[in-house]
Design a protein around this motif. Structure first.
Motif, PDB file in Angstrom:
ATOM      1  N   ARG A   1       2.606 -67.928 -30.698  1.00 24.12           N
ATOM      2  CA  ARG A   1       2.688 -66.609 -30.064  1.00 24.12           C
ATOM      3  C   ARG A   1       2.673 -65.472 -31.076  1.00 24.12           C
ATOM      4  N   ASN A   2       2.612 -65.830 -32.342  1.00 29.15           N
ATOM      5  CA  ASN A   2       2.661 -64.836 -33.406  1.00 29.15           C
ATOM      6  C   ASN A   2       1.468 -63.878 -33.344  1.00 29.15           C
ATOM      7  N   LYS A   3       1.710 -62.609 -33.638  1.00 27.37           N
ATOM      8  CA  LYS A   3       0.645 -61.602 -33.638  1.00 27.37           C
ATOM      9  C   LYS A   3       0.349 -61.086 -35.051  1.00 27.37           C
ATOM     10  N   ARG A   4       1.020 -61.674 -36.072  1.00 24.22           N
ATOM     11  CA  ARG A   4       0.812 -61.219 -37.441  1.00 24.22           C
ATOM     12  C   ARG A   4      -0.397 -61.898 -38.067  1.00 24.22           C
ATOM     13  N   ARG A   5      -0.979 -61.262 -39.085  1.00 26.63           N
ATOM     14  CA  ARG A   5      -2.036 -61.873 -39.892  1.00 26.63           C
ATOM     15  C   ARG A   5      -1.341 -62.622 -41.012  1.00 26.63           C
ATOM     16  N   ILE A   6      -1.431 -63.946 -41.034  1.00 30.79           N
ATOM     17  CA  ILE A   6      -0.669 -64.762 -41.991  1.00 30.79           C
ATOM     18  C   ILE A   6      -1.609 -65.517 -42.929  1.00 30.79           C
ATOM     19  N   LEU A   7      -1.312 -65.430 -44.229  1.00 26.34           N
ATOM     20  CA  LEU A   7      -2.004 -66.224 -45.236  1.00 26.34           C
ATOM     21  C   LEU A   7      -0.991 -67.197 -45.824  1.00 26.34           C
ATOM     22  N   LEU A   8      -1.187 -68.493 -45.591  1.00 30.61           N
ATOM     23  CA  LEU A   8      -0.292 -69.529 -46.098  1.00 30.61           C
ATOM     24  C   LEU A   8      -0.933 -70.195 -47.311  1.00 30.61           C
TER      25      LEU A   8
END
Length: 228
Positions: free
Chosen positions: A175-182
């Protein structure tokens, strides 16, 4: 010769370099452009031990950590293994292992997000902050401490909410709306060439592919030795 002795080629262990160290000595190359493109959801850098895989991930961290709409999370293989979540059965079935990896990766991302949230307004963010506090990733904030102080009187009034733990890290991340770089490093640090460990790595790769397809805005970069 004295000039050569004064040259700084950076930290010999790229993962131990500070962001300022990485910025000072890292040389960008055209061959890195594809790996740095976060629109490409999942890529793995393969190379021999000691040639700069960890430095490459550190460079990506430095490159993206100041980008306003990108949330960068760094993790090592040991971080993923730490989240041996109790609700997941230790099964040898590949599909179970894939789900297990997806849950562990989600937990690592969620705890880092929860650690960095200053003010939580919606239910998911509140759960992230509370779980990060419980697991020791974040100092307890004033509101949490205040609620605990008055928990017993609140419980007597029948107003307590015991839903502190996240029921499913995977559902929260989806449900996350963030732009994530793992950025995942050292997944093969203790690798042994056995059928069991081959299955662990193979299912980890499958889990990453499944996660980036399920979680909008998630990008994963991983490094692995060429002989694994």
């Amino acid at each position: 010769m004295s000039y050569l002795k004064r040259l700084d080629f950076g930290n010999e262990a790229g993962e131990d370099a500070t962001p300022s160290e990485t910025s000072s000595y890292f040389v960008e190359q055209e061959s890195f452009e594809s790996f740095a493109d976060i629109e490409k959801a999942f890529l793995i850098a393969r190379a021999k031990k000691g040639v700069g895989k960890s430095a490459l991930l550190e460079w990506l961290y430095v490159k993206n950590s100041t980008v306003e709409d990108v949330f960068v999370v760094k993790a090592r293989g040991s971080d993923l293994s730490r989240f041996n979540l109790p609700n997941l059965a230790d099964s040898r079935k590949p599909n179970d292992k894939i789900y297990n990896w997806m849950s562990r990766i989600s937990a690592v991302i969620n705890r880092d997000i929860g650690r960095r949230i200053s003010f939580a307004f919606d239910d998911d963010d509140i759960s992230l902050v509370q779980t990060a506090e419980i697991d020791g990733f974040k100092e307890r904030n004033f509101i949490s401490a205040l609620i605990d102080r008055f928990r017993k009187p609140i419980e007597k009034l029948g107003l307590a909410d015991d839903k502190i733990k996240i029921s499913s890290d995977l559902e929260i991340l989806a449900r996350n709306k963030r732009r994530i770089l793992l950025l995942i490093d050292d997944v093969d640090a203790t690798f042994q060439n056995t059928p069991e460990e081959k299955l662990e790595l193979a299912t980890l790769f499958s889990a990453c592919r499944s996660l980036v397809s399920k979680v909008e805005g998630l990008t994963i970069r991983m490094t692995i030795r060429a002989d694994v």
